[in-house]
Motif scaffolding. Sequence first.
Motif, PDB file in Angstrom:
ATOM      1  N   PRO A   1     -21.082  93.332  26.239  1.00  0.00           N
ATOM      2  CA  PRO A   1     -21.261  92.319  26.152  1.00  0.00           C
ATOM      3  C   PRO A   1     -20.521  91.224  27.115  1.00  0.00           C
ATOM      4  O   PRO A   1     -20.482  92.265  27.994  1.00  0.00           O
ATOM      5  CB  PRO A   1     -20.556  91.374  24.753  1.00  0.00           C
ATOM      6  CG  PRO A   1     -19.794  92.038  24.952  1.00  0.00           C
ATOM      7  CD  PRO A   1     -20.083  93.499  25.006  1.00  0.00           C
ATOM      8  N   PRO A   2     -21.621  89.824  28.247  1.00  0.00           N
ATOM      9  CA  PRO A   2     -21.425  89.758  29.000  1.00  0.00           C
ATOM     10  C   PRO A   2     -19.805  89.067  29.757  1.00  0.00           C
ATOM     11  O   PRO A   2     -19.039  88.765  28.424  1.00  0.00           O
ATOM     12  CB  PRO A   2     -22.395  88.781  29.540  1.00  0.00           C
ATOM     13  CG  PRO A   2     -22.283  88.194  28.319  1.00  0.00           C
ATOM     14  CD  PRO A   2     -23.149  89.684  27.654  1.00  0.00           C
ATOM     15  N   ALA A   3     -18.862  89.607  30.957  1.00  0.00           N
ATOM     16  CA  ALA A   3     -17.604  89.518  30.668  1.00  0.00           C
ATOM     17  C   ALA A   3     -17.593  88.160  30.599  1.00  0.00           C
ATOM     18  O   ALA A   3     -17.019  87.551  30.562  1.00  0.00           O
ATOM     19  CB  ALA A   3     -16.790  90.281  32.273  1.00  0.00           C
ATOM     20  N   HIS A   4     -17.966  87.112  31.589  1.00  0.00           N
ATOM     21  CA  HIS A   4     -18.217  85.798  31.748  1.00  0.00           C
ATOM     22  C   HIS A   4     -18.835  85.466  31.007  1.00  0.00           C
ATOM     23  O   HIS A   4     -20.638  85.403  31.693  1.00  0.00           O
ATOM     24  CB  HIS A   4     -18.628  84.773  32.625  1.00  0.00           C
ATOM     25  CG  HIS A   4     -16.833  86.110  33.657  1.00  0.00           C
ATOM     26  ND1 HIS A   4     -15.666  86.237  33.890  1.00  0.00           N
ATOM     27  CD2 HIS A   4     -17.381  86.905  34.858  1.00  0.00           C
ATOM     28  CE1 HIS A   4     -15.340  86.661  34.302  1.00  0.00           C
ATOM     29  NE2 HIS A   4     -16.017  87.676  35.571  1.00  0.00           N
ATOM     30  N   ALA A   5     -19.210  85.070  29.321  1.00  0.00           N
ATOM     31  CA  ALA A   5     -20.204  84.264  28.306  1.00  0.00           C
ATOM     32  C   ALA A   5     -20.827  83.374  28.963  1.00  0.00           C
ATOM     33  O   ALA A   5     -19.832  82.793  29.716  1.00  0.00           O
ATOM     34  CB  ALA A   5     -19.832  84.825  27.127  1.00  0.00           C
ATOM     35  N   LYS A   6     -22.394  82.487  28.764  1.00  0.00           N
ATOM     36  CA  LYS A   6     -22.158  81.405  29.213  1.00  0.00           C
ATOM     37  C   LYS A   6     -21.687  80.642  28.122  1.00  0.00           C
ATOM     38  O   LYS A   6     -22.130  80.844  26.456  1.00  0.00           O
ATOM     39  CB  LYS A   6     -23.918  81.504  29.593  1.00  0.00           C
ATOM     40  CG  LYS A   6     -24.177  81.443  30.977  1.00  0.00           C
ATOM     41  CD  LYS A   6     -25.572  81.834  30.330  1.00  0.00           C
ATOM     42  CE  LYS A   6     -26.585  82.484  32.295  1.00  0.00           C
ATOM     43  NZ  LYS A   6     -27.714  82.192  32.019  1.00  0.00           N
ATOM     44  N   LYS A   7     -21.211  79.815  28.737  1.00  0.00           N
ATOM     45  CA  LYS A   7     -20.827  78.569  27.280  1.00  0.00           C
ATOM     46  C   LYS A   7     -21.980  77.541  26.740  1.00  0.00           C
ATOM     47  O   LYS A   7     -22.688  77.231  27.602  1.00  0.00           O
ATOM     48  CB  LYS A   7     -19.901  77.803  28.169  1.00  0.00           C
ATOM     49  CG  LYS A   7     -18.280  78.394  28.437  1.00  0.00           C
ATOM     50  CD  LYS A   7     -17.434  77.776  28.877  1.00  0.00           C
ATOM     51  CE  LYS A   7     -15.847  78.757  29.099  1.00  0.00           C
ATOM     52  NZ  LYS A   7     -15.210  78.221  30.019  1.00  0.00           N
TER      53      LYS A   7
ATOM     54  N   ARG B   1     -17.064  98.332  33.443  1.00  0.00           N
ATOM     55  CA  ARG B   1     -16.291  98.055  33.104  1.00  0.00           C
ATOM     56  C   ARG B   1     -14.659  99.155  33.558  1.00  0.00           C
ATOM     57  O   ARG B   1     -14.645  99.335  32.517  1.00  0.00           O
ATOM     58  CB  ARG B   1     -16.284  97.602  32.397  1.00  0.00           C
ATOM     59  CG  ARG B   1     -15.337  96.493  32.082  1.00  0.00           C
ATOM     60  CD  ARG B   1     -15.961  95.266  31.032  1.00  0.00           C
ATOM     61  NE  ARG B   1     -17.069  94.862  31.591  1.00  0.00           N
ATOM     62  CZ  ARG B   1     -17.228  93.716  29.883  1.00  0.00           C
ATOM     63  NH1 ARG B   1     -16.796  93.962  29.229  1.00  0.00           N
ATOM     64  NH2 ARG B   1     -18.311  93.115  30.280  1.00  0.00           N
TER      65      ARG B   1
ATOM     66  N   LYS C   1     -24.093  99.672  27.320  1.00  0.00           N
ATOM     67  CA  LYS C   1     -24.390  97.717  27.175  1.00  0.00           C
ATOM     68  C   LYS C   1     -23.015  97.277  26.159  1.00  0.00           C
ATOM     69  O   LYS C   1     -22.525  97.920  25.148  1.00  0.00           O
ATOM     70  CB  LYS C   1     -25.876  97.469  25.905  1.00  0.00           C
ATOM     71  CG  LYS C   1     -27.492  97.893  27.079  1.00  0.00           C
ATOM     72  CD  LYS C   1     -28.081  97.954  25.679  1.00  0.00           C
ATOM     73  CE  LYS C   1     -29.228  98.513  26.703  1.00  0.00           C
ATOM     74  NZ  LYS C   1     -30.168  98.181  25.975  1.00  0.00           N
TER      75      LYS C   1
END
Lengths: 159, 122
Positions: free
Chosen positions: B116-122, A59, B114
């Motif tokens: 956290p995902p950039a586009h977290a699931k809502k 990133r 590692k």
Amino acid sequence: MLFVRNDSKRFRFCRSKCHRNFNKKRNPRKVAWTKAYRRTRGKEMAVDSTFDFEKRRNRPVKYDRGLMGKTIVAMRRVEEIQQTRDARFFENRMQDAKAEKKKQARVEIEKSIELLAPAVANREEVMRNVIDSAKSRIAARKKSSNKLTTTPNSAMVEG
Amino acid sequence: MGTGPSAKKFGSRSKLKKYKRKTWLCRRVKDTDQIQDEIEKASETGKPIAFKYDDELPGGGQFYCVETGKHFTDAKALADHKKSRYYKKRCKELKQEKYTQDVAEWASGMTKEKLPPAHAKK
């Protein structure tokens, strides 16, 4: 060097040596010169908090001059700490190595004593021969010196 | 010298590197981790590794050795193969822990961050 397998997996090799060994289907865990071997066998420090700093980060981070400066300073410091820890790890690992080596050598000698015994016997014989010849030589010299002592003045002048 | 079946195959004795390389690539056998993956997958799904009848494969693809990834013409050839040194050696290799890219990266100190995902699931 990049090899793409037919299941589209990519393999990057640092040098042709690694590539050739890969082609021979060798398991890196079993090849003594690889990092994988050394780390899994505990020859090198494998678990340490200093390894957490250097990581591949996919990133991007926005450019910040202050952050960059700090990072560069931190990199040097982390490297320093890692080196000292590596050295300490090596020292700990080598503590018993000398005694262990001596022990192993002794066991080996005991195992192959049949091989060594004739050589030792031979050496003793050789030594005896040497001593005998030396004795005879000394005796001969004494005899000749006795002859010389009959004329002490000439010996003194020479001396 | 060179009386084995593989040595007589076309291209294997070529002095030209490009032909040699080509035959070497297309005859490249599966890697250990590929086969380990296949076996793992088969045990997970509960489906044994099997092929549909295919004219182009030896024996129609019905006599397949999972451990070495090879097709045989009949059951006897397969049974003979399973007695061979090559097969036994391969089986031994497969029992070892799988060597993956992650292990290689860990060994060379190239671990991944590692996040956290950039586009977290809502």
